[in-house]
Design a protein around this motif. Structure first.
Motif, PDB file in Angstrom:
ATOM      1  N   SER A 159      -6.154  15.104  -7.131  1.00  0.00           N
ATOM      2  CA  SER A 159      -4.816  14.601  -7.359  1.00  0.00           C
ATOM      3  C   SER A 159      -4.691  14.242  -8.824  1.00  0.00           C
ATOM      4  O   SER A 159      -5.528  13.525  -9.364  1.00  0.00           O
ATOM      5  CB  SER A 159      -4.553  13.362  -6.489  1.00  0.00           C
TER       6      SER A 159
ATOM      7  N   PRO B 247      -3.338   9.867  -8.741  1.00  0.00           N
ATOM      8  CA  PRO B 247      -3.194   9.271  -7.411  1.00  0.00           C
ATOM      9  C   PRO B 247      -2.646   7.853  -7.443  1.00  0.00           C
ATOM     10  O   PRO B 247      -2.238   7.347  -6.421  1.00  0.00           O
ATOM     11  CB  PRO B 247      -4.629   9.294  -6.870  1.00  0.00           C
ATOM     12  N   TYR B 248      -2.655   7.197  -8.614  1.00  0.00           N
ATOM     13  CA  TYR B 248      -2.078   5.857  -8.677  1.00  0.00           C
ATOM     14  C   TYR B 248      -1.327   5.713  -9.991  1.00  0.00           C
ATOM     15  O   TYR B 248      -1.841   6.046 -11.066  1.00  0.00           O
ATOM     16  CB  TYR B 248      -3.156   4.790  -8.574  1.00  0.00           C
TER      17      TYR B 248
ATOM     18  N   PRO C 185      -3.904  -1.181  -7.189  1.00  0.00           N
ATOM     19  CA  PRO C 185      -3.405  -1.359  -5.813  1.00  0.00           C
ATOM     20  C   PRO C 185      -3.920  -2.673  -5.230  1.00  0.00           C
ATOM     21  O   PRO C 185      -5.081  -3.050  -5.434  1.00  0.00           O
ATOM     22  CB  PRO C 185      -3.997  -0.152  -5.067  1.00  0.00           C
TER      23      PRO C 185
ATOM     24  N   THR D  70      -8.546   7.582 -11.994  1.00  0.00           N
ATOM     25  CA  THR D  70      -7.455   7.846 -11.060  1.00  0.00           C
ATOM     26  C   THR D  70      -6.198   7.046 -11.372  1.00  0.00           C
ATOM     27  O   THR D  70      -5.473   6.648 -10.472  1.00  0.00           O
ATOM     28  CB  THR D  70      -7.910   7.529  -9.629  1.00  0.00           C
TER      29      THR D  70
ATOM     30  N   TYR E 161      -9.461  13.278   1.314  1.00  0.00           N
ATOM     31  CA  TYR E 161      -9.331  11.813   1.274  1.00  0.00           C
ATOM     32  C   TYR E 161      -8.621  11.320   2.542  1.00  0.00           C
ATOM     33  O   TYR E 161      -7.521  10.772   2.492  1.00  0.00           O
ATOM     34  CB  TYR E 161      -8.549  11.382   0.039  1.00  0.00           C
TER      35      TYR E 161
ATOM     36  N   PRO F  18      -8.176   5.870   0.188  1.00  0.00           N
ATOM     37  CA  PRO F  18      -7.111   6.356  -0.701  1.00  0.00           C
ATOM     38  C   PRO F  18      -7.698   7.191  -1.838  1.00  0.00           C
ATOM     39  O   PRO F  18      -8.817   6.934  -2.290  1.00  0.00           O
ATOM     40  CB  PRO F  18      -6.475   5.067  -1.223  1.00  0.00           C
TER      41      PRO F  18
ATOM     42  N   TYR G  56      -7.117   7.118  -4.892  1.00  0.00           N
ATOM     43  CA  TYR G  56      -7.331   6.404  -6.147  1.00  0.00           C
ATOM     44  C   TYR G  56      -8.642   5.609  -6.142  1.00  0.00           C
ATOM     45  O   TYR G  56      -9.007   5.003  -7.149  1.00  0.00           O
ATOM     46  CB  TYR G  56      -6.166   5.458  -6.435  1.00  0.00           C
ATOM     47  N   THR G  57      -9.378   5.585  -5.023  1.00  0.00           N
ATOM     48  CA  THR G  57     -10.587   4.767  -4.934  1.00  0.00           C
ATOM     49  C   THR G  57     -11.567   5.103  -6.038  1.00  0.00           C
ATOM     50  O   THR G  57     -12.142   4.211  -6.684  1.00  0.00           O
ATOM     51  CB  THR G  57     -11.254   4.959  -3.566  1.00  0.00           C
TER      52      THR G  57
END
Length: 865
Positions: A32, A35-36, A205, A259, A290, A294, A296-297
């Motif tokens: 991605s 992702p965040y 997050p 991320t 994923y 998530p 973004y981890t």
């Protein structure tokens, strides 16, 4: 024309192009691209008057001059100034490290932020700025809710010769009730100052760290508490510091490759020297799913690389993969372990099942990543929390993460382990007193009141006692001082700080004296670099005495405990073959040791080191005498002191030579007091030492004995004979342990082929045969089969006598044909070589029947023979 080009593309070509582009996108940015997307993102270049981008980063750092983030109302007394570093290393980025804001009074930055969790990253470059001495940068950093740094000494943390940069990363929570997040910098005392080069704030997050993968049956949030049977409750607004974030088995991942939160994932640096294979697995083409965590981890490349064990299932059961992280005792720590199965053949539950130990406590008895994640190529994380208890020893303690292959073949298809990444976070902004009950971090209002009721009286008592001690020390200082200008109070303070350091047996030097002795630690005076830090050649007593000065470097894996151990050991031990400690300095967070200067350097430098003189290599007789001297020093540690002392770091760089070639064993920072009764043969401890020298039994069982020193000394004997390092890199880049290589050549009767050519013509046959016996006995796999150091010492003395003998039978190796057949004549192999010992400290070197019945005995009375 365009239509014709499309038609001429074959299906395989199109497919290859698609897969190749897919591979590039995966390897660069993960699955991605972003992702965040952080809601708050601030990059502040402190002390700069213009907005700048760092080289290769392209992120813009905003100037803090006349910035809304630095309102004049918060610049108390208007005393802060901006300045550029007087000198800057070529390895240090200009942004944000070339400029800084500095002040001898308190100053504050103010940031408007939305509610939620944030990363706060502080950047420092310890350097000399105009009118500011880098050694006086001691300060605290606080927000309205948290203390981020307390009495932070920048120079002590930034003395890395390769950089000098410092980054501290925190996770904080903004509740939204306050309009601003204020970050205040406060000098520790009137003589110090505070500074900052860069501030980065990025939102994260809210459930990145505080929500487990699956709620427990009651639906509440919690982390698995190591050593406890209950979940550990953690509230969102608790501050933590990021102390480690390592991409295990993989490369560095830079902030722009993260991320969206601009984290740095460093290469692993805390794997103990106990693993046998550099087994770093990778699958850069696998498509990650994923579905459990998530995206973004962590970046995709974290889950495409890992560390595993080697291919030998039997060997994998004999050792563990262990990482040791130095942390502050008395704090809670969150550990996050990242996993992803991507290796061929591992696809079903039960394929790879292993054990996980954290801080020597069982965390998982049957870790099965496929079962946790639900399949191959699915990233997964496991979160744990534990309290590192206060220790009687000063300094940091090791928080270990150990992965153990499953010893039960019926429970796993592959006897192996896997780990992709480790993150470690320190909770709370103050240590937990050891005399108070341990409470969960999530407290109710009533429990907080109870805590205050306990803490406040305790603080009052401590303050009263502190004032009394200060008054007594001040009175004593006025009454006495030493002739060298160092006050007795200073000596008492040092003794207190390092817990019973015996100043009566060695001198105390002030930091000023050390600066004079080394011309302010001039690089020209550096004569060695080790795990402890730089070693300088210096002069004391007005230049009359030449000494070696070892200075602890910031970030050294060896810390305050090793410093204290070295002083306590050497100040109470006196032996011809142990290095002599002259004194020490422990001032302004500097830890320095002063020794006799060994002008001929290390044994390694005369065998294969950088300083070896090819014109005058060590003769075989010299090498024998050096081995005998080192053995005598170790034998004294094992049997001559009040208690058995295990050196734990025997190697050729710790065997020093003075200007008369007298041997001195050095570096006692890892030494351990061994068994004191006949009922205990081992000391259980974390594995420490140097790779290539480590006793394999010690690595497997974590049980230390003096026989571990014997094994390490056996490796030294191999180096002396072969002039090769303890770890040999072969043409195919595989690492081979020198000890194993020697044993293999003994088994294959080719041992004479690996002797250092410089000495091969000097060695007499019977001496060589005796020396090989000693070597093979020392590097036995099992400690009980190894001789004592006393037997080794006497065996080497006997070998020296055989070398000096004028008997015609003692011909040189070069005078024999088929030397290995002579050595292993009559069907003898390495298994027939043994060195038997007796309880009265006599020792016998015995050849079994295959050696024509030849028996050599070594009695205590050498001259009597």
């Amino acid at each position: 024309m365009a239509k014709k080009c499309i038609i001429n593309f074959s299906l395989p070509t199109i497919l290859f192009t698609f897969l190749y582009l897919r591979y590039l996108s995966l390897s660069v940015s993960g699955d991605s691209p972003a992702p965040y997307n952080p809601t708050d993102y601030i990059l502040l270049n402190c002390g700069s008057s213009e907005n700048l981008s760092s080289l290769g980063d392209e992120r813009t750092w905003v100037s803090d001059v006349q910035s809304k983030f630095f309102p004049s109302d918060y610049n108390h007394n208007g005393a802060s100034v901006i300045s550029r570093a007087e000198t800057q290393s070529s390895s240090v980025s200009d942004v944000p490290y070339s400029t800084a804001r500095l002040s001898r009074s308190e100053f504050t930055y103010s940031f408007p932020l939305g509610p939620g969790s944030k990363f706060v990253r502080l950047y420092f470059y310890s350097a000399f700025y105009s009118d500011f001495d880098r050694f006086k940068a001691v300060f605290s950093v606080k927000t309205s809710l948290y203390t981020l740094l307390s009495n932070f000494n920048a120079s002590a943390n930034g003395d890395d010769p390769n950089s000098g940069t410092i980054t501290r990363e925190f996770c904080v929570y903004a509740d939204g009730n306050d309009e601003m997040l204020n970050i205040t910098f406060s000098p520790a005392n009137p003589d110090s100052y505070a500074f900052i080069n860069g501030i980065e704030i990025v939102s994260m997050p809210d459930n990145l760290f505080y929500t487990p993968l699956k709620p427990n049956y009651q639906g509440s949030r919690g982390l698995k508490h190591i050593g406890e049977s209950i979940k550990f409750s953690l509230i969102d607004n608790y501050m933590s510091q990021v102390v480690f974030r390592e991409n295990i088995g993989g490369r560095v991942i830079f902030p722009t490759e993260d991320t969206g939160m601009f984290r740095t994932w460093t290469e692993e640096s805390n794997l103990l020297d106990g693993y046998l294979y550099d087994a770093r697995a990778a699958n850069l083409s696998i498509q990650l799913n994923y579905s459990k965590i998530p995206p973004y981890t962590a970046p995709g490349d974290v889950y495409r690389t890992a560390r595993t064990m080697g291919p030998n299932a039997t060997l994998n059961k004999s050792y563990n993969l262990t990482w040791a992280y130095p942390v502050d005792p008395g704090f809670y720590y969150i550990l996050r372990l990242h996993f992803c199965e991507f290796e061929d053949g591992v696809a079903d539950p039960g394929d790879r099942v292993f054990l996980i130990h954290i801080a020597d406590m069982m965390a998982e008895e049957s870790a099965d990543v496929i079962q946790w994640a639900g399949g191959r190529g699915i990233p997964y994380r496991k979160d744990y929390i534990l309290l590192m208890p206060n220790s009687d020893e000063q300094g940091k303690v090791n928080l270990s993460v150990k992965l153990q292959a499953n010893p039960d073949d019926s429970k796993t298809r592959f006897t192996n382990v896997i780990l992709n990444a480790i993150e470690i976070f320190k909770l709370t902004d103050s240590p937990i007193p050891s005399n108070l009950p341990q409470w969960p971090i999530s407290q109710s209002k009533s429990s907080k009141i109870k805590t205050i009721a306990i803490v406040v009286p305790l603080v009052v008592v401590i303050l009263v006692l502190g004032f009394f001690v200060f008054w007594r020390c001040k009175k004593f200082k006025d009454q006495s001082s030493d002739s060298d200008g160092t006050s007795q109070l200073s000596r008492n303070r040092i003794k207190t700080r390092t817990s019973k350091l015996p100043s009566e047996l060695c001198r105390y030097f002030s930091l000023a004296q050390m600066r004079v002795a080394t011309n302010n630690f001039d690089d020209i005076f550096i004569v060695g670099i080790g795990g402890f830090g730089n070693v300088y050649k210096g002069y004391i007593d007005d230049g009359a005495t030449q000494v070696a000065i070892k200075r602890l470097k910031a970030g050294s894996k060896q810390g305050a405990q090793e410093f204290r151990t070295e002083i306590e050991m050497l100040s109470q031990l006196r032996h011809l073959h142990l290095v002599s400690l002259i004194g020490y300095c422990n001032e302004d967070n500097e830890m320095i040791l002063v020794y006799d200067y060994m002008s001929y350097g290390t044994l390694q430098s005369h065998l294969y080191g950088n300083n070896i003189d090819e014109r005058q290599p060590l003769s075989w007789k010299q090498r024998l005498q050096i081995c005998i001297g080192a053995a005598k020093g170790l034998q004294y540690l094992h049997t001559g002191a009040k208690h058995t002392i295990i050196h734990r770091d025997v190697k050729t760089t710790n065997i020093l030579l003075d200007d008369k070639w007298v041997v001195r064993v050095s570096d006692f920072g890892l030494s351990k007091v061994g068994a004191t009764t006949i009922f205990k043969d081992y000391v259980t401890t974390m594995v420490k030492g140097s790779f290539g020298y480590l006793d394999p039994e010690y690595c497997r069982r974590l049980q230390l004995s003096e026989k571990s020193d014997v094994y390490s000394f056996g490796v030294v004997l191999c180096e002396v004979l072969c002039a090769r390092p303890p770890l040999i890199c072969t043409a195919d880049k595989m690492h081979i342990l020198l000890a194993e290589w020697v044993k293999r050549n003994v088994r294959e009767k080719t041992i004479t082929q690996i002797i250092d050519p410089k000495i091969k013509d000097e060695i007499r046959f019977e001496c060589f045969r005796k020396f090989i016996q000693i070597v093979v006995s020392c590097i036995e796999e099992e400690g009980v089969k190894r001789p004592s150091m006393n037997d080794v010492m006497r065996g080497l003395e006997f070998a020296s006598q055989l070398q000096e003998s004028s008997n015609d039978e003692n011909v040189e190796l070069s005078g024999l044909d088929n030397v290995d057949d002579w050595l292993f004549g009559g069907g003898m192999s390495s298994n027939n070589i043994q060195m038997s010992t007796t309880s009265n400290n006599n020792s016998s070197f015995v050849y079994n029947k295959g050696m024509s019945g030849i028996v050599f005995s070594q009695l205590k009375d050498l001259e009597g023979r």
